[in-house]
Design a protein around this motif. Sequence first.
Motif, PDB file in Angstrom:
ATOM      1  N   ARG A 162       2.356  -1.603 -11.107  1.00 32.99           N
ATOM      2  CA  ARG A 162       3.190  -2.704 -10.598  1.00 32.99           C
ATOM      3  C   ARG A 162       2.492  -3.485  -9.487  1.00 32.99           C
ATOM      4  N   GLY A 163       1.229  -3.212  -9.279  1.00 32.16           N
ATOM      5  CA  GLY A 163       0.472  -4.027  -8.341  1.00 32.16           C
ATOM      6  C   GLY A 163       0.188  -3.410  -6.993  1.00 32.16           C
ATOM      7  N   ALA A 164       0.692  -2.214  -6.728  1.00 29.55           N
ATOM      8  CA  ALA A 164       0.454  -1.578  -5.431  1.00 29.55           C
ATOM      9  C   ALA A 164      -0.957  -1.008  -5.358  1.00 29.55           C
ATOM     10  N   ASP A 206       2.888   0.740   3.496  1.00 29.12           N
ATOM     11  CA  ASP A 206       4.224   0.278   3.119  1.00 29.12           C
ATOM     12  C   ASP A 206       5.106   1.388   2.558  1.00 29.12           C
ATOM     13  N   LEU A 207       4.516   2.268   1.768  1.00 32.07           N
ATOM     14  CA  LEU A 207       5.270   3.350   1.144  1.00 32.07           C
ATOM     15  C   LEU A 207       4.559   4.674   1.370  1.00 32.07           C
ATOM     16  N   LEU A 208       5.319   5.661   1.841  1.00 36.01           N
ATOM     17  CA  LEU A 208       4.807   7.023   1.970  1.00 36.01           C
ATOM     18  C   LEU A 208       5.695   7.917   1.124  1.00 36.01           C
ATOM     19  N   LEU A 218       1.662   3.019  11.365  1.00 33.55           N
ATOM     20  CA  LEU A 218       1.060   2.096  10.403  1.00 33.55           C
ATOM     21  C   LEU A 218       2.119   1.388   9.555  1.00 33.55           C
ATOM     22  N   MET A 219       3.331   1.934   9.546  1.00 34.66           N
ATOM     23  CA  MET A 219       4.412   1.392   8.730  1.00 34.66           C
ATOM     24  C   MET A 219       5.329   0.462   9.511  1.00 34.66           C
ATOM     25  N   ILE A 229       0.860  -1.185   0.000  1.00 30.10           N
ATOM     26  CA  ILE A 229       0.000   0.000   0.000  1.00 30.10           C
ATOM     27  C   ILE A 229       0.891   1.229   0.000  1.00 30.10           C
ATOM     28  N   ALA A 230       0.619   2.144  -0.928  1.00 29.56           N
ATOM     29  CA  ALA A 230       1.402   3.371  -1.049  1.00 29.56           C
ATOM     30  C   ALA A 230       0.486   4.582  -0.939  1.00 29.56           C
TER      31      ALA A 230
END
Length: 303
Positions: free
Chosen positions: A36-38, A93-95, A134-135, A15-16
């Motif tokens: 890419r699937g995020a 997962d990504l910020l 959350l990360m 999740i980004a």
Amino acid sequence: MPWTLTDCPDQSGRIALITGANSGLGLETARALSGRGATVVLACRSRSRGEEARSELLPAATAGLEVLELDLADLASVRAGACWMQEHYGRLDLLLNNAGVMAPPRCLTHDGFELQFGTNHLGHFALTSALLPLMEGRPDARVVTVTSGAQYFGRIAFDDLQAERRYDRWAAYSQSKLANVMFALELQQRLEAAGSTVASLAAHPGLARTNLQPASVVANGSRLEELAYRLMDPLFQSAAMGALPQLHAATAPTATGGEHYGPDQWGGMRGWPTQVRIAPAALDPVQRRRLWEVSEVLTEARS
């Protein structure tokens, strides 16, 4: 061999959240990650523009795309956005701290901060602080803060952070971009000290065509600035190319916390992503700690 979009690894299951995802670098980053699937959360100040971006991206997206109305110039909106992420996903997962404003006439955020310092730095500082829980524990979780080449000309005016005594729009922009990379480095140091699983990196796009340039011209009504951009246009690369350094920082297996990526040609103005030098002013740990502490006070005081 240069790192290109085809080198971006599979992001399935991740999740980004991308601030400023409705245009420019943010839109291209969202396009790449969603392809890419995020699952990508488009965090945008304007819901309508966010929905337009979502509609554009949907045909090629391979996972979920959601719009989150989030105004970095309003700390209440930042807190509400973080709460929404907790309620809807409970993980991240990504910020990508991508959004920004560039060189407008002096104006203030909802909370009374100079707009560029308040949006580019303090808004992202508060958002990151709220989302880090959350990360934590997520595999290869990363925070990527987007700065610019203006960092090299920046100075943190601790005696006048909000430019109340004297406002120079480009000096204020450079201050905010220097603050971005200082924040990224200080965050990495603190994450390491805490034994965190999260990494903090920085990236800058070089000279990339985005909505920042025309928005600055319109805001200031400057024909001279408009002419300068026209003359410089051959030097600018596409937003898609400009987004590669932050995509590399966010996804490349070789990228690690504390690193800073930018274009590899013409002194960092354009090209493929590579590790680039950090503004000397950002390397002072005392100044970074001071900025962090001031930022904590300013953002918590408005909570």
